[in-house]
Write an enzyme that holds these catalytic residues in place. Structure first.
Site, PDB file in Angstrom:
ATOM      1  N   LYS A 114       1.189  -1.415   0.420  1.00 49.49           N
ATOM      2  CA  LYS A 114       0.188  -0.239   0.027  1.00 49.49           C
ATOM      3  C   LYS A 114       1.040   1.606  -0.363  1.00 49.49           C
ATOM      4  O   LYS A 114       1.448   0.785   1.045  1.00 49.49           O
ATOM      5  CB  LYS A 114      -0.764   0.490   1.159  1.00 49.49           C
ATOM      6  CG  LYS A 114      -1.603   1.695   1.011  1.00 49.49           C
ATOM      7  CD  LYS A 114      -2.169   0.776   2.641  1.00 49.49           C
ATOM      8  CE  LYS A 114      -2.573   2.569   2.603  1.00 49.49           C
ATOM      9  NZ  LYS A 114      -3.874   2.886   4.139  1.00 49.49           N
ATOM     10  N   GLY A 175      -8.112   9.129   8.968  1.00 52.40           N
ATOM     11  CA  GLY A 175      -8.565   9.090  10.486  1.00 52.40           C
ATOM     12  C   GLY A 175      -8.773  10.355  10.414  1.00 52.40           C
ATOM     13  O   GLY A 175      -9.421  11.292  11.917  1.00 52.40           O
ATOM     14  N   ALA A 201      -9.581   5.817   3.488  1.00 51.27           N
ATOM     15  CA  ALA A 201      -9.925   7.204   4.414  1.00 51.27           C
ATOM     16  C   ALA A 201     -10.916   7.936   3.924  1.00 51.27           C
ATOM     17  O   ALA A 201     -10.983   8.246   2.835  1.00 51.27           O
ATOM     18  CB  ALA A 201      -7.887   8.001   4.289  1.00 51.27           C
ATOM     19  N   GLY A 202     -10.993   8.724   5.124  1.00 54.33           N
ATOM     20  CA  GLY A 202     -12.268   9.109   5.476  1.00 54.33           C
ATOM     21  C   GLY A 202     -13.061   8.505   6.501  1.00 54.33           C
ATOM     22  O   GLY A 202     -14.157   9.530   6.768  1.00 54.33           O
ATOM     23  N   ASN A 223      -9.065   2.147   8.791  1.00 56.20           N
ATOM     24  CA  ASN A 223      -8.583   2.098  10.338  1.00 56.20           C
ATOM     25  C   ASN A 223      -9.053   2.900  11.491  1.00 56.20           C
ATOM     26  O   ASN A 223      -9.797   1.596  12.128  1.00 56.20           O
ATOM     27  CB  ASN A 223      -7.199   2.536   9.751  1.00 56.20           C
ATOM     28  CG  ASN A 223      -5.989   2.051  11.763  1.00 56.20           C
ATOM     29  OD1 ASN A 223      -5.634   0.584  11.381  1.00 56.20           O
ATOM     30  ND2 ASN A 223      -6.383   2.480  12.017  1.00 56.20           N
ATOM     31  N   THR A 224      -9.078   4.200  11.509  1.00 58.61           N
ATOM     32  CA  THR A 224      -9.464   4.452  12.780  1.00 58.61           C
ATOM     33  C   THR A 224     -10.977   4.800  12.587  1.00 58.61           C
ATOM     34  O   THR A 224     -11.345   4.631  14.419  1.00 58.61           O
ATOM     35  CB  THR A 224      -9.360   6.294  12.437  1.00 58.61           C
ATOM     36  OG1 THR A 224      -7.833   6.090  11.935  1.00 58.61           O
ATOM     37  CG2 THR A 224      -9.240   7.235  13.718  1.00 58.61           C
TER      38      THR A 224
END
Lengths: 273, 66
Positions: A114, A175, A201-202, A223-224
Site C-alpha cells: 500500500k 483519520g 481514508a476518511g 483504520n481509525t
C-alpha cells in the site's frame, strides 16, 4: 444459485460469489482494515475477526533495539487467515517510500504494497507527483502497487498508466472521520477506472462505508473508524455489514432520485370516491 | 567497532555477519527486514553479509498502522 444476483452464494462452501479481485488475487471481503491505534492487540484481533476482512495493512518501522520486551503485532494476526499488506505510511518522498516498500517485501511474504507518499503534515494529503514516480519504480521491480491518492481522476489515470494494481482515492483526510467529501469525484473515478477502486481514508461510520460502495467502489480501506470507535469490535461488524449492503445496493441499481412523490399504493378503488 | 544502527551510533565487536548481529540483539530473523548501507539484505544472505566499521544498518519490523 443465481450468479447475477448480488447475494449469490456458493452452494457448497456458502462463500459469497462476489469477490474482490486485485492483480489476480481473490479476496472474499471488500473491506480492508488497518492495525493501528487499537487499545490492545487483543481488541484488534477480535475486531479483525468481526470485520470479516481478509486483508490487513501494517506499517514498517525500526525495531526498538533497547527494549525488546514489547509484544509483536504479528502474534495477533494469523497469516493463514489474513493477507498482510505492508504500507509506506509517513513517507514524504518517493525514495523513502521505495526503500520502505523494499524492506516491507523482505519482512513479509509478498510483493504487495500500500503505497503512501505524504505531501503535507497537517492534512496527510498525498504528494501525487512523488506517488506516481514511486509507483513506476516499484512496478518495474515487480511490486503489486496499491497507491493511496487524492480523489482526482487525472492522478488516478497516471497511476494506472504507471502500472498500479488498484487506485485508492481518499474520501476525506486520514483519520478525520468526515466521510466522503466529494461524492462526485469518486463517481467520476468509478466511471473511468480500469483497475479496482478502493476508497481509502476518511470513513467515520458505517453509512460512509455504505456510500462508498453505493458509488461503485470495489472496496473500502479503513483504520481509525474501527480502532477509534468506543466499541471497536461492534463497529468492525457494522462496517462489514455496511460494505456488504452498499455493494448489494450498487449492484441492484438504485431508483433515480425525484423531486416529488410517487404513490406506492394504487390511486384507484379508494373508499368514498 | 562503531556502526550506525537504526540511526544511532552502536558499539560492537566486529566485523560480524547480519545473523550474528540479530542473534546478539535477540531478534527473531523471521520477523524483521535488514538494510545494509541502503541495500536490503535477503534473508538467505544473513549468514554471509558482513558488517564492518562505519556501516549503516536498519532493522525494521511490522507495527500497527493504517
Amino acid at each position: 444459485m443465481n450468479q447475477s444476483s448480488g447475494s449469490a452464494v456458493d452452494t457448497l462452501t456458502g462463500a459469497a460469489v462476489d469477490p474482490l479481485v486485485i492483480a489476480g488475487k481473490t479476496f472474499q471481503s471488500r473491506l480492508i482494515v488497518g492495525t493501528g491505534k487499537y487499545a490492545t492487540f487483543d481488541i484488534m484481533r477480535r475486531a479483525h475477526e468481526a470485520s470479516g476482512a481478509d486483508m490487513v495493512t501494517v506499517a514498517v518501522r525500526r525495531v526498538n533495539i533497547s527494549d525488546r520486551t514489547k509484544e509483536s503485532l504479528l502474534d495477533y494476526i494469523d497469516p493463514a487467515r489474513f493477507f498482510i499488506l505492508p504500507n509506506t505510511a509517513a513517507c514524504y518522498t518517493a525514495d523513502e517510500a521505495v526503500r520502505t516498500a523494499r524492506l516491507g517485501r523482505e519482512a513479509g511474504l509478498s510483493n504487495w504494497v500500500k503505497l503512501e507518499v505524504i505531501g503535507d503534515e497537517r492534512t496527510l494529503f498525498p504528494d501525487n507527483e512523488q506517488l506516481v514516480a514511486a509507483t513506476r519504480i516499484l512496478v518495474n521491480e515487480g511490486f503489486v502497487v496499491l497507491p493511496y491518492t487524492s480523489d482526482d481522476l487525472v492522478t488516478c489515470r497516471k497511476l494506472e498508466d504507471a502500472g498500479a494494481a488498484a487506485v485508492m482515492p481518499l474520501g476525506a483526510p486520514i483519520g478525520s472521520g468526515l466521510g466522503i467529501q466529494n461524492v462526485n469525484n469518486i463517481r467520476i473515478i468509478r466511471e473511468f477506472a480500469r483497475v479496482p477502486l478502493i476508497v481509502d481514508a476518511g470513513v467515520g461510520t458505517a453509512s460512509d462505508a455504505a456510500l462508498a460502495m453505493e458509488l461503485g467502489a470495489d472496496g473500502v480501506l479503513m483504520n481509525t473508524a474501527i480502532a477509534g470507535a468506543q466499541d471497536a469490535i461492534t463497529m468492525a461488524e457494522a462496517m462489514k455489514l455496511a460494505v456488504r449492503a452498499g455493494r448489494l445496493a450498487y449492484k441492484a441499481g438504485r431508483i433515480p432520485p425525484k423531486m416529488y412523490a410517487t404513490a406506492s399504493s394504487p390511486v384507484e378503488g379508494l373508499v368514498g370516491r | 567497532m562503531r556502526i550506525r544502527l537504526n540511526g544511532d551510533p552502536y558499539e560492537i565487536a566486529g566485523p560480524l555477519t547480519v545473523s550474528a548481529l540479530l542473534a546478539l540483539l535477540d531478534i527473531d530473523a523471521r520477523r524483521v527486514a535488514v538494510e545494509h548501507n541502503l541495500f536490503v539484505v535477503k534473508r538467505a544472505q544473513y549468514d554471509r553479509a558482513e558488517i564492518h566499521e562505519g556501516d549503516e544498518i536498519e532493522i525494521v519490523n511490522f507495527v500497527g498502522g493504517g
